[in-house]
Design a protein around this motif. Sequence first.
Motif, PDB file in Angstrom:
ATOM      1  N   VAL A 209      44.248  38.642  30.924  1.00  0.00           N
ATOM      2  CA  VAL A 209      42.862  38.361  31.299  1.00  0.00           C
ATOM      3  C   VAL A 209      42.671  38.639  32.782  1.00  0.00           C
ATOM      4  N   VAL A 210      41.672  39.464  33.086  1.00  0.00           N
ATOM      5  CA  VAL A 210      41.325  39.782  34.466  1.00  0.00           C
ATOM      6  C   VAL A 210      40.279  38.774  34.909  1.00  0.00           C
ATOM      7  N   SER A 211      40.675  37.856  35.779  1.00  0.00           N
ATOM      8  CA  SER A 211      39.812  36.735  36.141  1.00  0.00           C
ATOM      9  C   SER A 211      39.725  36.590  37.656  1.00  0.00           C
ATOM     10  N   LYS A 212      38.953  35.609  38.080  1.00  0.00           N
ATOM     11  CA  LYS A 212      38.709  35.418  39.505  1.00  0.00           C
ATOM     12  C   LYS A 212      39.978  35.121  40.285  1.00  0.00           C
ATOM     13  N   THR A 213      40.972  34.562  39.619  1.00  0.00           N
ATOM     14  CA  THR A 213      42.236  34.252  40.287  1.00  0.00           C
ATOM     15  C   THR A 213      43.343  35.243  39.912  1.00  0.00           C
ATOM     16  N   ASN A 214      42.990  36.298  39.185  1.00  0.00           N
ATOM     17  CA  ASN A 214      44.014  37.246  38.732  1.00  0.00           C
ATOM     18  C   ASN A 214      43.373  38.605  38.461  1.00  0.00           C
ATOM     19  N   TYR A 215      42.938  39.298  39.536  1.00  0.00           N
ATOM     20  CA  TYR A 215      42.256  40.570  39.334  1.00  0.00           C
ATOM     21  C   TYR A 215      42.888  41.750  40.072  1.00  0.00           C
ATOM     22  N   ASP A 216      44.076  41.551  40.640  1.00  0.00           N
ATOM     23  CA  ASP A 216      44.753  42.680  41.279  1.00  0.00           C
ATOM     24  C   ASP A 216      45.466  43.488  40.198  1.00  0.00           C
ATOM     25  N   LEU A 217      44.835  44.594  39.775  1.00  0.00           N
ATOM     26  CA  LEU A 217      45.369  45.390  38.672  1.00  0.00           C
ATOM     27  C   LEU A 217      46.733  45.982  39.004  1.00  0.00           C
ATOM     28  N   TYR A 218      46.983  46.244  40.269  1.00  0.00           N
ATOM     29  CA  TYR A 218      48.284  46.788  40.679  1.00  0.00           C
ATOM     30  C   TYR A 218      49.385  45.753  40.458  1.00  0.00           C
ATOM     31  N   LYS A 219      49.145  44.502  40.867  1.00  0.00           N
ATOM     32  CA  LYS A 219      50.161  43.460  40.689  1.00  0.00           C
ATOM     33  C   LYS A 219      50.432  43.200  39.212  1.00  0.00           C
ATOM     34  N   ILE A 220      49.362  43.207  38.424  1.00  0.00           N
ATOM     35  CA  ILE A 220      49.523  42.983  36.981  1.00  0.00           C
ATOM     36  C   ILE A 220      50.344  44.104  36.366  1.00  0.00           C
ATOM     37  N   ASN A 221      50.002  45.358  36.700  1.00  0.00           N
ATOM     38  CA  ASN A 221      50.750  46.504  36.175  1.00  0.00           C
ATOM     39  C   ASN A 221      52.216  46.438  36.584  1.00  0.00           C
ATOM     40  N   ASP A 222      52.483  46.136  37.858  1.00  0.00           N
ATOM     41  CA  ASP A 222      53.869  46.100  38.348  1.00  0.00           C
ATOM     42  C   ASP A 222      54.668  45.015  37.639  1.00  0.00           C
ATOM     43  N   ILE A 241      41.832  42.375  29.890  1.00  0.00           N
ATOM     44  CA  ILE A 241      40.746  41.695  29.173  1.00  0.00           C
ATOM     45  C   ILE A 241      39.838  41.005  30.185  1.00  0.00           C
ATOM     46  N   PRO A 242      38.638  41.500  30.404  1.00  0.00           N
ATOM     47  CA  PRO A 242      37.748  40.873  31.392  1.00  0.00           C
ATOM     48  C   PRO A 242      37.393  39.447  31.006  1.00  0.00           C
ATOM     49  N   ALA A 243      37.535  38.511  31.937  1.00  0.00           N
ATOM     50  CA  ALA A 243      37.091  37.136  31.700  1.00  0.00           C
ATOM     51  C   ALA A 243      35.570  37.115  31.655  1.00  0.00           C
ATOM     52  N   LYS A 244      35.031  36.423  30.639  1.00  0.00           N
ATOM     53  CA  LYS A 244      33.577  36.308  30.492  1.00  0.00           C
ATOM     54  C   LYS A 244      33.176  34.846  30.386  1.00  0.00           C
ATOM     55  N   ASN A 245      31.903  34.617  30.559  1.00  0.00           N
ATOM     56  CA  ASN A 245      31.344  33.282  30.492  1.00  0.00           C
ATOM     57  C   ASN A 245      30.871  33.004  29.061  1.00  0.00           C
ATOM     58  N   ALA A 255      33.381  29.716  32.741  1.00  0.00           N
ATOM     59  CA  ALA A 255      32.424  30.136  33.767  1.00  0.00           C
ATOM     60  C   ALA A 255      33.074  30.322  35.127  1.00  0.00           C
ATOM     61  N   ASP A 256      33.972  29.426  35.511  1.00  0.00           N
ATOM     62  CA  ASP A 256      34.583  29.498  36.840  1.00  0.00           C
ATOM     63  C   ASP A 256      35.583  30.631  36.982  1.00  0.00           C
ATOM     64  N   HIS A 257      35.872  31.331  35.883  1.00  0.00           N
ATOM     65  CA  HIS A 257      36.892  32.378  35.936  1.00  0.00           C
ATOM     66  C   HIS A 257      36.305  33.794  35.909  1.00  0.00           C
ATOM     67  N   VAL A 258      34.987  33.892  35.809  1.00  0.00           N
ATOM     68  CA  VAL A 258      34.342  35.203  35.852  1.00  0.00           C
ATOM     69  C   VAL A 258      34.288  35.673  37.305  1.00  0.00           C
ATOM     70  N   ILE A 259      34.687  36.903  37.545  1.00  0.00           N
ATOM     71  CA  ILE A 259      34.699  37.437  38.910  1.00  0.00           C
ATOM     72  C   ILE A 259      33.261  37.618  39.390  1.00  0.00           C
ATOM     73  N   ASN A 260      32.956  37.099  40.569  1.00  0.00           N
ATOM     74  CA  ASN A 260      31.604  37.222  41.105  1.00  0.00           C
ATOM     75  C   ASN A 260      31.630  37.251  42.629  1.00  0.00           C
ATOM     76  N   GLY A 261      30.451  37.422  43.231  1.00  0.00           N
ATOM     77  CA  GLY A 261      30.321  37.371  44.684  1.00  0.00           C
ATOM     78  C   GLY A 261      31.215  38.363  45.408  1.00  0.00           C
ATOM     79  N   ASP A 262      31.817  37.915  46.507  1.00  0.00           N
ATOM     80  CA  ASP A 262      32.687  38.777  47.316  1.00  0.00           C
ATOM     81  C   ASP A 262      33.890  39.271  46.526  1.00  0.00           C
TER      82      ASP A 262
END
Length: 429
Positions: A209-222, A241-245, A255-262
């Motif tokens: 799951v690609v979430s607000k606390t886990n969205y560095d695709l490079y780190k996940i791939n490695d 898997i994109p995190a959704k609300n 809700a708190d895990h959806v990537i938003n803002g900065d």
Amino acid sequence: MPYTLYELANGQQFHYDTLDNSIRSGGELLNLPPLHSPEWYETEAARHGTGKKTNTPIAVRLLLGHACNYSCVYCMQKDIGNPLERGRNMQMDKFKEQFKDNLDLSRLKRVELWGGEPFLYWKDMVEIIEMTDAPGREFFISTNGSAIRQKHVDYFAKMKGVVLINISHDGPEHETLRGVDILNNIVSINMLKQLADLAPRVQFGFGCVVSKTNYDLYKINDFFKEVDRKIGIPDLKLTFIPAKNYDATNSENSADHVINGDDLVKFNEIMGRFIEDCLKDPDRNKFLKNNILESEEGIWHYANFLKNQAPITTTTGCGADSNDVLSLDMKGNVRLCPHTDASYNSGTIDNIELVNIEHLDLDRKNNHCFKCPFRRLCRSSCPIKFPDATFLSNCRFEKVWWGNIQLAAMKLLFGQQVKIIKVGIDEIE
């Protein structure tokens, strides 16, 4: 017609039609002819955008129960059901009778087994598989992997159909977001090695799951590249898997895990770079096979759709509104999807002709999404009727996700960078 204007790095401009998936330079059509006849697309489109169901499904999704031995922080199901459920379902005999009496399996291609954690319901799984197993048929299982043991491996080895296993694992952030890491367990690793030896009849990969606390695709791939090195998994696939609300579906977890803002700005930059680097590594020396490039909604497939003009024939990505994709629980109830509670049931397979799936939002594609250039890929997100705030939090993220995929596919076709100039053009010269 809803057109979007794009511009190439050399200054040349073209329009994209969000309805028929065509690319035009002024009035000139740039695509190759469609792969199928107009009648084929009309017939295909008629299967979708409906709450009705047929008794000759191509896919059946079975909810075994909501019991799970994990408590993932963003899981929309963890507050539904009893986590201690284990034994053979008391409804099994009746369910099998309903299944055999009411469904024609002549077109069935895929059986999905869902939880909770499916392997907590192994006795039920075996009876369902024995009832539906056939050469060429796919069995999909989404699992956290912690309960897989030797008896499961031995059983899969004897099946006629193909077994596709998705192991939910959040890579470098797994223990924070999900709990115990099976990749630190020698028994689980041994089971994965044995499953890998059964390829291609048994195939498995990891879903992160690609979430607000886990969205560095490079780190996940490695992380998973190292797993691949240790275990040796043929053609390992990584699914982002994109995190959704999903707050409107009895969950207050997502809700708190959806990537938003900065963070959304940062993720947009990471995803763009990640795609470019993946495309430069066709032999997968550094990057694993992943769904951003190679799924049916990935870059390669979408580029082919663009190359061969292909009108939109589906209105959701999950099939909830497809008349021949059937979601059931163990009481024979027809559900909107396996991840919702009983309030989303809409009849039973005993009277499938009366089923009309409720809580589907089939109007969104013709209002909010009508002029969106990513409509073909996003398919209006989850089709459940959400409050506007819930839907829009997903929409903001998905525009970044699908926007990167679309622009990368166009770059492949034109051989240079592409950018969007204007959205929502009604007519072109």
